[in-house]
Design a protein around this motif. Structure first.
Motif, PDB file in Angstrom:
ATOM      1  N   VAL A  16       0.686  -1.427  -0.573  1.00 59.30           N
ATOM      2  CA  VAL A  16      -0.016   0.106   0.059  1.00 59.30           C
ATOM      3  C   VAL A  16       0.854   1.304   0.394  1.00 59.30           C
ATOM      4  CG1 VAL A  16      -1.719   1.675   1.217  1.00 59.30           C
ATOM      5  CG2 VAL A  16      -1.962  -1.273   0.923  1.00 59.30           C
ATOM      6  N   HIS A  17       2.008   1.149   0.867  1.00 62.03           N
ATOM      7  CA  HIS A  17       3.144   2.414   0.928  1.00 62.03           C
ATOM      8  C   HIS A  17       4.128   2.390   0.295  1.00 62.03           C
ATOM      9  CE1 HIS A  17       0.556   4.172   4.503  1.00 62.03           C
ATOM     10  NE2 HIS A  17       0.223   2.178   4.839  1.00 62.03           N
ATOM     11  N   ASP A  18       4.275   1.336  -0.990  1.00 65.94           N
ATOM     12  CA  ASP A  18       5.326   1.264  -2.047  1.00 65.94           C
ATOM     13  C   ASP A  18       6.571   1.289  -0.867  1.00 65.94           C
ATOM     14  OD1 ASP A  18       3.990   0.866  -4.080  1.00 65.94           O
ATOM     15  OD2 ASP A  18       3.868   2.999  -4.246  1.00 65.94           O
ATOM     16  N   ASP A  19       6.899   1.056   0.015  1.00 60.92           N
ATOM     17  CA  ASP A  19       8.326   1.498   0.755  1.00 60.92           C
ATOM     18  C   ASP A  19       8.118  -0.556   1.843  1.00 60.92           C
ATOM     19  OD1 ASP A  19       9.641   2.528   3.225  1.00 60.92           O
ATOM     20  OD2 ASP A  19       8.092   3.027   3.790  1.00 60.92           O
ATOM     21  N   PHE A  20       9.445  -0.495   1.503  1.00 57.55           N
ATOM     22  CA  PHE A  20      10.252  -1.790   2.073  1.00 57.55           C
ATOM     23  C   PHE A  20       9.611  -1.312   4.043  1.00 57.55           C
ATOM     24  CE2 PHE A  20      14.064  -3.546   4.285  1.00 57.55           C
ATOM     25  CZ  PHE A  20      13.890  -5.339   3.974  1.00 57.55           C
ATOM     26  N   PHE A  21      10.478   0.445   4.246  1.00 59.15           N
ATOM     27  CA  PHE A  21      10.035  -0.761   5.449  1.00 59.15           C
ATOM     28  C   PHE A  21       8.951  -0.443   6.127  1.00 59.15           C
ATOM     29  CE2 PHE A  21      14.301   1.194   4.010  1.00 59.15           C
ATOM     30  CZ  PHE A  21      15.057   0.564   5.195  1.00 59.15           C
ATOM     31  N   ALA A  22       8.346  -0.161   5.756  1.00 58.69           N
ATOM     32  CA  ALA A  22       6.418   0.021   6.252  1.00 58.69           C
ATOM     33  C   ALA A  22       5.888  -1.831   6.777  1.00 58.69           C
ATOM     34  CB  ALA A  22       5.332   0.408   5.708  1.00 58.69           C
ATOM     35  N   GLY A  23       6.684  -2.661   6.604  1.00 58.50           N
ATOM     36  CA  GLY A  23       6.335  -3.944   7.233  1.00 58.50           C
ATOM     37  C   GLY A  23       6.704  -4.500   8.253  1.00 58.50           C
ATOM     38  N   PHE A  24       7.161  -3.082   8.546  1.00 54.84           N
ATOM     39  CA  PHE A  24       8.623  -3.827   9.615  1.00 54.84           C
ATOM     40  C   PHE A  24       8.320  -2.559  11.078  1.00 54.84           C
ATOM     41  CE2 PHE A  24      11.181  -5.158   6.610  1.00 54.84           C
ATOM     42  CZ  PHE A  24      11.628  -5.639   6.720  1.00 54.84           C
ATOM     43  N   ARG A  25       7.250  -1.201  10.760  1.00 53.49           N
ATOM     44  CA  ARG A  25       6.276  -0.240  11.358  1.00 53.49           C
ATOM     45  C   ARG A  25       5.447  -1.528  11.975  1.00 53.49           C
ATOM     46  NH1 ARG A  25       7.088   3.181   6.709  1.00 53.49           N
ATOM     47  NH2 ARG A  25       8.826   4.447   6.961  1.00 53.49           N
ATOM     48  N   ILE A  26       5.261  -2.131  12.887  1.00 53.76           N
ATOM     49  CA  ILE A  26       4.233  -2.520  13.518  1.00 53.76           C
ATOM     50  C   ILE A  26       3.585  -2.301  14.346  1.00 53.76           C
ATOM     51  CG2 ILE A  26       4.412  -4.424  15.179  1.00 53.76           C
ATOM     52  CD1 ILE A  26       6.972  -5.723  15.038  1.00 53.76           C
ATOM     53  N   GLY A  27       3.990  -0.771  14.732  1.00 49.80           N
ATOM     54  CA  GLY A  27       2.694   0.168  15.673  1.00 49.80           C
ATOM     55  C   GLY A  27       1.595   0.182  14.409  1.00 49.80           C
ATOM     56  N   ALA A  28       2.197   0.396  12.748  1.00 48.14           N
ATOM     57  CA  ALA A  28       0.963   1.196  11.888  1.00 48.14           C
ATOM     58  C   ALA A  28       0.278   0.010  11.812  1.00 48.14           C
ATOM     59  CB  ALA A  28       2.529   1.263  11.009  1.00 48.14           C
ATOM     60  N   TRP A  29       0.949  -0.172  11.595  1.00 48.52           N
ATOM     61  CA  TRP A  29       0.159  -2.056  11.034  1.00 48.52           C
ATOM     62  C   TRP A  29      -0.611  -3.533  11.947  1.00 48.52           C
ATOM     63  CZ3 TRP A  29       1.778  -6.825  12.095  1.00 48.52           C
ATOM     64  CH2 TRP A  29       2.417  -7.138  12.343  1.00 48.52           C
ATOM     65  N   TRP A  30      -0.102  -2.890  12.949  1.00 51.10           N
ATOM     66  CA  TRP A  30      -0.212  -4.031  14.107  1.00 51.10           C
ATOM     67  C   TRP A  30      -2.983  -3.838  14.439  1.00 51.10           C
ATOM     68  CZ3 TRP A  30      -0.077  -8.873  16.783  1.00 51.10           C
ATOM     69  CH2 TRP A  30      -0.920  -8.926  17.407  1.00 51.10           C
ATOM     70  N   PRO A  31      -2.597  -2.190  14.640  1.00 53.11           N
ATOM     71  CA  PRO A  31      -3.939  -2.080  15.134  1.00 53.11           C
ATOM     72  C   PRO A  31      -4.950  -2.561  13.539  1.00 53.11           C
ATOM     73  CG  PRO A  31      -3.022   0.233  15.294  1.00 53.11           C
ATOM     74  CD  PRO A  31      -2.033  -1.069  14.373  1.00 53.11           C
ATOM     75  N   ILE A  32      -4.538  -2.977  12.736  1.00 51.85           N
ATOM     76  CA  ILE A  32      -5.755  -2.831  11.399  1.00 51.85           C
ATOM     77  C   ILE A  32      -5.761  -4.872  11.124  1.00 51.85           C
ATOM     78  CG2 ILE A  32      -5.859  -3.659   8.332  1.00 51.85           C
ATOM     79  CD1 ILE A  32      -3.462  -1.466   8.499  1.00 51.85           C
ATOM     80  N   LEU A  33      -4.693  -5.331  11.480  1.00 53.82           N
ATOM     81  CA  LEU A  33      -4.663  -7.245  11.856  1.00 53.82           C
ATOM     82  C   LEU A  33      -5.976  -7.173  13.228  1.00 53.82           C
ATOM     83  CD1 LEU A  33      -3.789  -9.571  11.750  1.00 53.82           C
ATOM     84  CD2 LEU A  33      -1.189  -8.649  13.452  1.00 53.82           C
ATOM     85  N   LYS A  34      -5.388  -6.305  14.385  1.00 56.08           N
ATOM     86  CA  LYS A  34      -6.026  -6.530  15.388  1.00 56.08           C
ATOM     87  C   LYS A  34      -7.819  -6.145  15.483  1.00 56.08           C
ATOM     88  CE  LYS A  34      -6.495  -4.742  20.655  1.00 56.08           C
ATOM     89  NZ  LYS A  34      -5.976  -3.694  21.266  1.00 56.08           N
ATOM     90  N   ALA A  35      -7.572  -4.742  14.566  1.00 61.67           N
ATOM     91  CA  ALA A  35      -9.349  -4.755  14.319  1.00 61.67           C
ATOM     92  C   ALA A  35      -9.845  -5.899  13.075  1.00 61.67           C
ATOM     93  CB  ALA A  35      -9.742  -3.510  13.700  1.00 61.67           C
ATOM     94  N   ASN A  36      -9.487  -6.540  12.612  1.00 61.62           N
ATOM     95  CA  ASN A  36      -9.999  -7.543  12.373  1.00 61.62           C
ATOM     96  C   ASN A  36      -8.893  -9.222  11.910  1.00 61.62           C
ATOM     97  OD1 ASN A  36     -11.898  -8.833   9.553  1.00 61.62           O
ATOM     98  ND2 ASN A  36     -10.753  -8.694   8.155  1.00 61.62           N
ATOM     99  N   LEU A  37      -9.089  -9.190  13.391  1.00 59.56           N
ATOM    100  CA  LEU A  37      -8.731 -10.707  13.267  1.00 59.56           C
ATOM    101  C   LEU A  37      -9.276 -11.728  12.964  1.00 59.56           C
ATOM    102  CD1 LEU A  37      -7.377 -10.542  17.325  1.00 59.56           C
ATOM    103  CD2 LEU A  37      -5.968 -11.141  15.538  1.00 59.56           C
ATOM    104  N   LEU A  38     -10.269 -12.131  13.161  1.00 57.86           N
ATOM    105  CA  LEU A  38     -11.286 -13.342  12.618  1.00 57.86           C
ATOM    106  C   LEU A  38     -11.406 -13.392  10.837  1.00 57.86           C
ATOM    107  CD1 LEU A  38     -12.947 -15.506  13.710  1.00 57.86           C
ATOM    108  CD2 LEU A  38     -14.257 -14.088  12.878  1.00 57.86           C
ATOM    109  N   GLY A  39     -11.077 -12.005  10.232  1.00 58.17           N
ATOM    110  CA  GLY A  39     -10.522 -11.977   8.928  1.00 58.17           C
ATOM    111  C   GLY A  39      -9.876 -12.935   8.191  1.00 58.17           C
ATOM    112  N   PHE A  40      -8.960 -12.067   9.244  1.00 59.74           N
ATOM    113  CA  PHE A  40      -7.215 -12.320   8.519  1.00 59.74           C
ATOM    114  C   PHE A  40      -7.016 -14.976   8.859  1.00 59.74           C
ATOM    115  CE2 PHE A  40      -5.960  -8.492   8.646  1.00 59.74           C
ATOM    116  CZ  PHE A  40      -5.076  -8.649   7.037  1.00 59.74           C
ATOM    117  N   PHE A  41      -7.627 -14.717  10.310  1.00 59.01           N
ATOM    118  CA  PHE A  41      -7.226 -15.923  10.436  1.00 59.01           C
ATOM    119  C   PHE A  41      -8.170 -17.254  10.075  1.00 59.01           C
ATOM    120  CE2 PHE A  41      -9.596 -19.603  13.398  1.00 59.01           C
ATOM    121  CZ  PHE A  41      -8.726 -19.934  13.631  1.00 59.01           C
TER     122      PHE A  41
END
Length: 229
Positions: free
Chosen positions: A139-164
């Motif tokens: 989404v961000h066209d940025d390699f280091f965005a994958g390691f910004r856990i604080g940025a993407w963790w809320p996305i995962l947390k908000a849709n845990l069931l969907g990802f599971f």
């Protein structure tokens, strides 16, 4: 024109079974293109054309780099567990040649199983979080965005069931694929067909995973507070 696109994707996947880096980069890039169409452009899932290979390569290289870094500790644990068993077997063979009794096989097997268990557990955990980390990179066209856990963790947390659920679906495809490969191993003739059967199956799993995780990512962004930068 999906049959032509699918055949090209299968042919791109085929050499990745023998040279698992360079061809796989283009496959990761194609995954990124489907994912971006769904999340950024918000279009319906479709097979994009195989064109602009430079962009495919660069996008795939970013995704592959994040993937390998996250999975590297697990890969090292797998390798270390089997090296322990090899070393213990060698030492036990030397001890046996002298007529001495040794508990090395017991400790060696215990150590190997311990490291193997940690490796499997680590791989399962990473398999659960890697889709959203990779999605953030795309989404961000940025390699280091994958390691910004604080940025993407809320996305995962908000849709845990969907990802599971998506991961369970894909694991089902993987298990069926493993069963198919084991079946082909039964005869010499069918064994030769494994790469030609496995490449379209793996490509199919790739183009199924992209829209699944793309929808999960969109739902997670919509349900999570704040700015996921």
């Amino acid at each position: 024109n999906w049959p032509r696109k699918f055949v090209i994707g299968s042919l791109v996947t085929l050499p990745s079974l023998l040279i698992p880096i360079l061809p796989a980069v283009f496959l990761f890039g194609y995954y990124a293109r489907i994912f971006k169409d769904i999340v950024v452009r918000e279009t319906e899932p479709s097979l994009p054309a195989w064109e602009d290979w430079e962009t495919l390569f660069m996008d795939g290289l970013r995704v592959f780099g994040v993937w390998i870094i996250y999975f590297l500790p697990g890969i090292l644990l797998f390798g270390f567990s089997y090296r322990i068993l090899f070393l213990v077997a060698l030492l036990d063979s030397l001890a046996s040649s002298t007529g001495a009794q040794s508990l090395l096989p017991f400790f060696g097997m215990s150590g190997m199983m311990g490291f193997l268990g940690f490796a499997i557990l680590y791989a399962l955990v990473i398999s659960f979080i890697i889709p959203v980390a990779i999605g953030h990179v795309i989404v961000h066209d940025d390699f280091f965005a994958g390691f910004r856990i604080g940025a993407w963790w809320p996305i995962l947390k908000a849709n845990l069931l969907g990802f599971f659920i998506s991961i369970v679906i894909l694991l089902g495809f993987v298990m069926v694929t493993q069963f198919l490969v084991q079946f082909l191993y039964f005869t010499i003739f069918l064994c030769c067909l494994i790469p030609f059967v496995l490449s379209p199956v793996l490509f199919y799993i790739t183009i199924i995973a992209a829209p699944l995780f793309g929808r999960n990512y969109l739902e997670g962004v919509a349900a999570s507070p704040g700015d996921q930068a």
